[in-house]
Design a protein around this motif. Structure first.
Motif, PDB file in Angstrom:
ATOM      1  N   GLN A  67      47.592  35.406  41.992  1.00 60.00           N
ATOM      2  CA  GLN A  67      47.395  34.317  41.044  1.00 60.00           C
ATOM      3  C   GLN A  67      45.913  34.101  40.756  1.00 60.00           C
ATOM      4  OE1 GLN A  67      49.511  31.305  43.197  1.00 60.00           O
ATOM      5  NE2 GLN A  67      51.524  32.088  42.619  1.00 60.00           N
ATOM      6  N   ALA A  68      45.070  34.248  41.789  1.00 57.09           N
ATOM      7  CA  ALA A  68      43.625  34.121  41.583  1.00 57.09           C
ATOM      8  C   ALA A  68      43.121  35.231  40.658  1.00 57.09           C
ATOM      9  CB  ALA A  68      42.894  34.171  42.926  1.00 57.09           C
ATOM     10  N   GLU A  69      43.656  36.418  40.843  1.00 58.75           N
ATOM     11  CA  GLU A  69      43.290  37.537  39.979  1.00 58.75           C
ATOM     12  C   GLU A  69      43.702  37.245  38.539  1.00 58.75           C
ATOM     13  OE1 GLU A  69      43.206  42.092  41.165  1.00 58.75           O
ATOM     14  OE2 GLU A  69      45.232  41.458  40.654  1.00 58.75           O
ATOM     15  N   ALA A  70      44.887  36.688  38.358  1.00 54.07           N
ATOM     16  CA  ALA A  70      45.338  36.313  37.010  1.00 54.07           C
ATOM     17  C   ALA A  70      44.439  35.239  36.413  1.00 54.07           C
ATOM     18  CB  ALA A  70      46.791  35.830  37.060  1.00 54.07           C
ATOM     19  N   ALA A  71      43.938  34.334  37.262  1.00 54.33           N
ATOM     20  CA  ALA A  71      43.049  33.267  36.805  1.00 54.33           C
ATOM     21  C   ALA A  71      41.625  33.754  36.590  1.00 54.33           C
ATOM     22  CB  ALA A  71      43.053  32.113  37.816  1.00 54.33           C
ATOM     23  N   GLY A  72      41.327  34.954  37.096  1.00 54.06           N
ATOM     24  CA  GLY A  72      39.980  35.505  36.942  1.00 54.06           C
ATOM     25  C   GLY A  72      38.960  34.876  37.864  1.00 54.06           C
ATOM     26  N   VAL A  73      39.420  34.404  39.049  1.00 52.77           N
ATOM     27  CA  VAL A  73      38.498  33.783  40.006  1.00 52.77           C
ATOM     28  C   VAL A  73      38.627  34.472  41.365  1.00 52.77           C
ATOM     29  CG1 VAL A  73      38.537  31.552  38.844  1.00 52.77           C
ATOM     30  CG2 VAL A  73      40.200  32.007  40.655  1.00 52.77           C
ATOM     31  N   PRO A  74      37.557  34.474  42.167  1.00 51.74           N
ATOM     32  CA  PRO A  74      37.655  35.079  43.505  1.00 51.74           C
ATOM     33  C   PRO A  74      38.597  34.275  44.387  1.00 51.74           C
ATOM     34  CG  PRO A  74      35.539  33.977  43.226  1.00 51.74           C
ATOM     35  CD  PRO A  74      36.205  33.961  41.886  1.00 51.74           C
ATOM     36  N   LYS A 470      46.669  46.295  35.636  1.00 55.21           N
ATOM     37  CA  LYS A 470      46.993  44.952  36.103  1.00 55.21           C
ATOM     38  C   LYS A 470      46.568  43.887  35.083  1.00 55.21           C
ATOM     39  CE  LYS A 470      45.249  45.047  40.336  1.00 55.21           C
ATOM     40  NZ  LYS A 470      44.953  44.546  41.706  1.00 55.21           N
ATOM     41  N   GLU A 471      45.381  44.042  34.500  1.00 56.62           N
ATOM     42  CA  GLU A 471      44.931  43.093  33.487  1.00 56.62           C
ATOM     43  C   GLU A 471      45.901  43.060  32.316  1.00 56.62           C
ATOM     44  OE1 GLU A 471      42.221  40.841  33.349  1.00 56.62           O
ATOM     45  OE2 GLU A 471      42.480  41.251  35.484  1.00 56.62           O
ATOM     46  N   GLU A 472      46.355  44.222  31.915  1.00 49.86           N
ATOM     47  CA  GLU A 472      47.323  44.314  30.816  1.00 49.86           C
ATOM     48  C   GLU A 472      48.618  43.594  31.169  1.00 49.86           C
ATOM     49  OE1 GLU A 472      49.725  47.763  28.256  1.00 49.86           O
ATOM     50  OE2 GLU A 472      48.531  48.312  30.011  1.00 49.86           O
ATOM     51  N   GLN A 473      49.057  43.709  32.424  1.00 46.31           N
ATOM     52  CA  GLN A 473      50.308  43.065  32.852  1.00 46.31           C
ATOM     53  C   GLN A 473      50.176  41.542  32.870  1.00 46.31           C
ATOM     54  OE1 GLN A 473      52.973  45.142  32.973  1.00 46.31           O
ATOM     55  NE2 GLN A 473      51.329  46.556  32.418  1.00 46.31           N
TER      56      GLN A 473
END
Length: 498
Positions: A67-74, A470-473
């Protein structure tokens, strides 16, 4: 829409387990990011074997890392301050703020004594997070209406009340009984808890959504809460799953022109996300199995991490899988072990201090000339490393509780050199037999290329860019949710002031 407006925290709570809360929360993390907000995920308490290690060597649930990766935060342990890692049917390792604090059985854990200290710890973690992010995207656990656990609940409505969160109740229509599960969940809440339920989201719908329009109105009339969306089931979006039970549905299908890779399906398999890159690599057909005939058909056999290495080793010997792996290697298959899988490949695994249980020693598969001794202190750290003679710097992380060394009279033959130039990792016998403690080693394209190199005559595809995939997903997931939820209504809920 004012992108700098402060939003209330939003919690996705469920009518039960496995209704899709984690994926919905990940999708909203990406939506808020796309809309100019600075979201971050939060789940007070998670139960999962699948964990992730932060840059400072601390553990949290893999779902919150996704979820953090989806939010773009560490990712940070404040996003999942309390993690329970099951070690048997009745006991779990308790990880608080990223560090293990011991094992507890379920009865002791859910008793009132000592709960307030844990409650304060998760509240403090949320409070720190909310100061830095807007909005905090919260996730509940299991059902919101386990009324027998209300006084000890740290993760659902008591957490939402502390946070002042707007709760969206997520229900899985695919499993049936959606009216009863939604209405029953709402009616079993007390008056204060019910005030926080601001919307209902129906998930995993199959068929023509127009046929459910009357059902939407019925639910709204019954519960007095708006239905904010009906999200269809999907098959073409790939997000890391929280639970390894889904692995059992992934069946082997022999594939021409690809490298067949078998991941041995251990009973206590952990960190199965080690294989997500391979799973999406178009050069590879990857399957999870404990079937001896399927193992014999594999080009590469991967032994994954385990939360209970000795127990899994005992089981592999009992069901004939251990012998099948050794025989497959003798007949040309590559065998590689990661973490617990590396331990399994050695001459023996010893546990004189009973760190894992009652078994003190078992002979390993005998594929590597190493021995493992279990120890109580857990090692968790991110690492940068080079494998063999490669000059490329790779990334990974360690989570293990044992030390593995060459047997007496055998020299070290490390697979990896840690970038501090002091430590080494793993054992390399040859290009068909190796082991490592580093999770995430298979996220590095150069290592995958090395692993697949002996089978290049079978390949028809090129190197796979997993990060871009992953970014695309995440974007596809956000688009899918946007199409099927009333986003203006959700923003109105999140910015409404009483």
């Amino acid at each position: 829409m004012n992108t700098v407006e402060r939003c209330h925290p939003i919690m996705f709570a469920g009518t039960g387990s496995d209704v899709g809360k984690s994926i919905i929360a990940a999708g909203f993390c990406r939506i808020f990011k796309q809309d100019g907000y600075t979201p971050a995920p939060f789940k007070a308490q998670n139960m999962a074997l699948n964990s992730y290690v932060t840059s400072d060597g601390l553990e949290l649930g893999r779902a919150q890392a996704v979820q953090a990766e989806a939010a773009g935060v560490p990712c940070h342990t404040d996003m999942n301050p309390l993690l329970l890692k099951p070690s048997s049917d009745h006991t779990s390792q308790v990880v608080l703020n990223g560090k293990p604090i011991g094992n507890r059985n379920a009865y002791d854990y859910f008793r009132k004594e000592g709960r307030e200290e844990l409650r304060q710890a998760v509240y403090d973690a949320f409070d720190r997070l909310e100061k830095r992010y807007n909005p905090v995207v919260m996730e509940g656990a299991g059902s919101i209406s386990e009324i027998n656990l209300r006084e000890s609940d740290l993760v659902n409505l008591p957490m939402a009340i502390h946070a002042g969160a707007d709760v969206i109740l997520v229900a899985d229509i695919d499993r049936g009984g959606v009216f009863a599960s939604v209405y029953g969940s709402v009616m079993l809440l007390n008056e204060e808890e019910r005030r926080h339920i601001k919307g209902i989201l129906i998930n995993k719908f199959r068929g023509d959504i127009r046929l459910f329009e009357s059902g939407v109105k019925m639910l709204e009339d019954l519960c007095g809460v708006p239905v904010v969306g009906v999200v269809p089931y999907y098959k073409d979006i790939y997000i890391e799953e929280e639970d390894s039970v889904v692995l059992q549905t992934k069946q082997m299908q022999a594939s021409l022109g690809k490298v067949n890779i078998a991941v041995v399906l251990l009973r206590h398999l952990s960190n199965f996300t080690d294989f997500n890159v391979l799973e999406r690599d178009p050069r590879v057909h990857l399957f999870y199995t404990n079937n001896t005939e399927e193992i014999m058909k594999a080009d590469i056999i991967l032994l994954p991490g385990s939360k209970s290495t000795l127990s899994d080793l005992y089981e592999l010997r009992r069901n004939g899988v251990a012998q099948a792996i050794v025989r497959a290697h003798r007949e040309g298959a590559t065998v590689m072990g990661i973490c617990g899988g590396y331990q399994l490949m050695g001459q023996e695994v010893c546990d004189p201090e009973h760190v894992e249980g009652e078994i003190e020693r078992l002979p390993g598969l005998g594929l590597l000339p190493v021995t493992t001794r279990m120890q109580g202190e857990k090692i968790t750290r991110q690492v940068k490393f080079r494998f063999l003679d490669s000059e490329e710097i790779c990334d990974g992380y360690e989570i293990h509780m044992g030390t593995t060394t060459p047997v007496e009279g055998i020299e070290e033959s490390p697979l990896n050199h840690i970038n501090d130039e002091i430590r080494t990792d793993g054992y390399f016998k040859d290009s068909t037999c190796m082991g490592t403690y580093i999770h995430g080693i298979l996220d590095n394209p150069s290592f995958i290329d090395y692993l697949l190199k002996p089978f290049t005559d079978k390949l028809e595809e090129t190197t796979f860019d997993y990060k871009a995939f992953k970014e695309e997903q995440y974007d596809k997931l956000a688009d899918h949710i946007r199409k099927h939820v009333d986003l203006p209504l959700i923003y109105k809920i999140l910015t409404h002031h009483d």
